[in-house]
Motif scaffolding. Structure first.
Motif, mmCIF file in Angstrom:
data_model
loop_
_atom_site.group_PDB
_atom_site.id
_atom_site.type_symbol
_atom_site.label_atom_id
_atom_site.label_comp_id
_atom_site.label_asym_id
_atom_site.label_seq_id
_atom_site.Cartn_x
_atom_site.Cartn_y
_atom_site.Cartn_z
ATOM 1 N N GLU A 45 0.738 -1.015 -0.044
ATOM 2 C CA GLU A 45 -0.083 -0.046 -0.063
ATOM 3 C C GLU A 45 0.952 1.399 -0.104
ATOM 4 O OE1 GLU A 45 -3.663 -2.051 2.583
ATOM 5 O OE2 GLU A 45 -2.376 -0.384 3.559
ATOM 6 N N ALA A 46 1.822 1.044 0.866
ATOM 7 C CA ALA A 46 2.919 2.361 0.738
ATOM 8 C C ALA A 46 3.488 2.559 -0.744
ATOM 9 C CB ALA A 46 3.999 2.140 1.661
ATOM 10 N N MET A 47 3.763 1.511 -1.365
ATOM 11 C CA MET A 47 4.430 1.599 -2.779
ATOM 12 C C MET A 47 3.556 2.136 -3.627
ATOM 13 S SD MET A 47 6.313 -1.179 -4.812
ATOM 14 C CE MET A 47 6.267 -0.958 -6.585
ATOM 15 N N ALA A 48 2.086 1.859 -3.401
ATOM 16 C CA ALA A 48 0.902 2.445 -4.350
ATOM 17 C C ALA A 48 0.826 3.742 -4.172
ATOM 18 C CB ALA A 48 -0.298 1.597 -4.148
ATOM 19 N N CYS A 49 1.288 4.323 -3.026
ATOM 20 C CA CYS A 49 0.934 5.768 -2.742
ATOM 21 C C CYS A 49 2.121 6.369 -3.332
ATOM 22 C CB CYS A 49 0.978 6.030 -1.165
ATOM 23 S SG CYS A 49 -0.545 5.735 -0.335
ATOM 24 N N ARG B 79 -1.898 -1.696 -8.972
ATOM 25 C CA ARG B 79 -1.864 -0.496 -8.203
ATOM 26 C C ARG B 79 -3.307 0.179 -8.207
ATOM 27 N NH1 ARG B 79 -0.959 5.125 -9.262
ATOM 28 N NH2 ARG B 79 -0.369 6.018 -7.415
ATOM 29 N N GLU B 80 -4.121 0.369 -9.378
ATOM 30 C CA GLU B 80 -5.285 0.757 -9.468
ATOM 31 C C GLU B 80 -6.170 0.236 -8.324
ATOM 32 O OE1 GLU B 80 -6.700 0.369 -13.303
ATOM 33 O OE2 GLU B 80 -5.353 1.721 -14.287
ATOM 34 N N VAL B 81 -6.206 -1.209 -8.154
ATOM 35 C CA VAL B 81 -6.906 -1.635 -7.337
ATOM 36 C C VAL B 81 -6.648 -1.324 -5.861
ATOM 37 C CG1 VAL B 81 -7.414 -4.323 -6.538
ATOM 38 C CG2 VAL B 81 -7.589 -3.744 -8.954
ATOM 39 N N ILE B 82 -5.282 -1.328 -5.571
ATOM 40 C CA ILE B 82 -4.940 -1.067 -4.158
ATOM 41 C C ILE B 82 -5.474 0.525 -3.910
ATOM 42 C CG2 ILE B 82 -2.716 -0.818 -2.993
ATOM 43 C CD1 ILE B 82 -1.318 -2.935 -4.601
ATOM 44 N N VAL B 83 -5.040 1.439 -4.527
ATOM 45 C CA VAL B 83 -5.416 2.599 -4.389
ATOM 46 C C VAL B 83 -6.616 2.765 -4.168
ATOM 47 C CG1 VAL B 83 -5.535 5.074 -5.314
ATOM 48 C CG2 VAL B 83 -3.298 3.476 -5.573
ATOM 49 N N ARG B 84 -7.616 2.236 -5.015
ATOM 50 C CA ARG B 84 -9.215 2.285 -5.023
ATOM 51 C C ARG B 84 -9.605 1.673 -3.538
ATOM 52 N NH1 ARG B 84 -10.922 -1.080 -9.095
ATOM 53 N NH2 ARG B 84 -9.902 0.302 -10.619
ATOM 54 N N GLY B 85 -8.804 0.442 -3.038
ATOM 55 C CA GLY B 85 -9.266 -0.066 -1.924
ATOM 56 C C GLY B 85 -9.013 0.417 -0.423
ATOM 57 N N LEU B 86 -8.022 1.639 -0.711
ATOM 58 C CA LEU B 86 -7.378 2.397 0.437
ATOM 59 C C LEU B 86 -8.669 3.289 1.218
ATOM 60 C CD1 LEU B 86 -3.785 3.204 -0.514
ATOM 61 C CD2 LEU B 86 -4.615 1.808 1.422
ATOM 62 N N ASP B 87 -8.807 3.266 2.343
ATOM 63 C CA ASP B 87 -9.698 4.354 2.838
ATOM 64 C C ASP B 87 -9.251 5.555 2.625
ATOM 65 O OD1 ASP B 87 -11.815 4.795 5.183
ATOM 66 O OD2 ASP B 87 -9.941 5.752 5.861
ATOM 67 N N PRO B 88 -9.921 6.567 2.276
ATOM 68 C CA PRO B 88 -9.265 7.888 2.143
ATOM 69 C C PRO B 88 -8.582 8.626 3.121
ATOM 70 C CG PRO B 88 -11.449 7.848 1.116
ATOM 71 C CD PRO B 88 -11.220 6.473 2.050
ATOM 72 N N LEU B 89 -8.992 8.523 4.508
ATOM 73 C CA LEU B 89 -8.413 9.014 5.592
ATOM 74 C C LEU B 89 -7.202 8.260 5.852
ATOM 75 C CD1 LEU B 89 -11.579 9.871 7.809
ATOM 76 C CD2 LEU B 89 -10.185 11.358 6.561
ATOM 77 N N ARG B 90 -7.121 7.005 5.709
ATOM 78 C CA ARG B 90 -5.915 6.342 6.179
ATOM 79 C C ARG B 90 -4.808 6.456 4.777
ATOM 80 N NH1 ARG B 90 -4.985 0.250 5.086
ATOM 81 N NH2 ARG B 90 -3.063 -0.261 6.114
#
Length: 283
Positions: A93-97, A149-160
């Protein structure tokens, strides 16, 4: 479709006629995308719908159709990512950011973890085909496909995600040579920077990154960086505002956004006491 048939036939070691029947079933779910075709076939294999025999891979078409009625490629990718160990998933997730590719040293700085821990946490994602090692002088990893990456970013809670990017930006800012990476992490969370000392630090970081972007002619990035810097500069700090607005004015002009450039120039006129102070913008 013929390309998909050829690819599936070669992958499964079956005749083209047999592959064509399978492609007809999976085509609505993949739209002929080679990557999604491979992902779907792998999922069918893992779920036992595709089975290996001495004569090659075999399947039951009604069973495939029923199985695909419950699956989408994005869902299959999300399930694979969710199945990773928690610490590995956090690193991914960090890498996706950070983007689609990152040097291991950058991941280490962004996460605050030692190199051995970063490599250990990346290993399951590499084993599962989520990530791939990129050869080069500096060890780097990348997502095997942009869709992951698209799937990971889409799945991240925006606040998190905001909290994670702010934390990574602060860690990266402490490594001088990673100033440009830190600046890009600050961009989406610049409104969360409240401390006056940090605001001044981030303005300097954004301006330095903008200067680098000017060298390569990436004026869209220059504009984004300096627009963010304007949110942090003290409104009463004329000496700090003029160079930021002047740099943004040049970026807008270079992008052909002349009406916006004119508005920026009016702001520079308002702030400048003498013609000399706005000479760069005027030129």
């Amino acid at each position: 479709v013929s390309g998909s048939v050829t690819m599936v036939a070669e992958m499964l070691h079956v005749a083209s006629a047999m592959a064509a029947g399978l492609v007809e079933v999976i085509e609505p779910h993949t739209s002929g995308n080679p990557y999604e075709t491979v992902e779907l076939l792998n999922a069918l294999r893992q779920d036992g719908v595709l089975t290996a025999t001495a004569a090659g891979w075999r399947w039951n078409t009604p069973a495939v159709r029923a199985h695909l009625g419950r699956s989408e490629v994005a869902g299959l990718l999300a399930a694979r990512i969710e199945a990773l160990p928690a610490q590995s998933r956090e690193m991914v997730e960090a890498m996706a950011c950070l983007g689609g590719r990152a040097e291991v040293g950058v991941l280490q700085a962004a996460s605050g973890e030692p190199a051995s821990a970063v490599e250990q946490r990346l290993a399951p994602a590499l084993d599962e085909g989520v990530l791939a090692v990129e050869p080069g002088a500096r060890q780097a990893v990348r997502f095997r496909h942009d869709r992951i990456r698209e799937v990971i970013v889409r799945g991240l809670d925006p606040l998190r995600r905001r909290a994670q990017q702010l934390a990574m930006a602060r860690r990266l800012a402490g490594v001088p040579e990673l100033f440009a990476v830190a600046a890009e992490q600050y961009l989406p969370v610049v409104d969360a920077v409240d401390d006056p000392a940090e605001r001044r630090q981030v303005v300097a970081l954004l301006r330095r990154a903008a200067d680098q972007a000017v060298v390569i002619g990436d004026y869209a990035l220059v504009n984004a960086l300096l627009a963010a810097a304007l949110q942090l500069v003290d409104p009463d700090d004329t000496a700090g505002l003029v160079p930021v607005r002047t740099g943004r004015h040049a970026a807008l002009f270079s992008l052909g956004r002349l009406d916006e450039a004119d508005e920026e120039y009016h702001q520079i006129e308002r702030l400048s006491g003498t013609a000399v102070e706005r000479a760069d913008a005027a030129a």
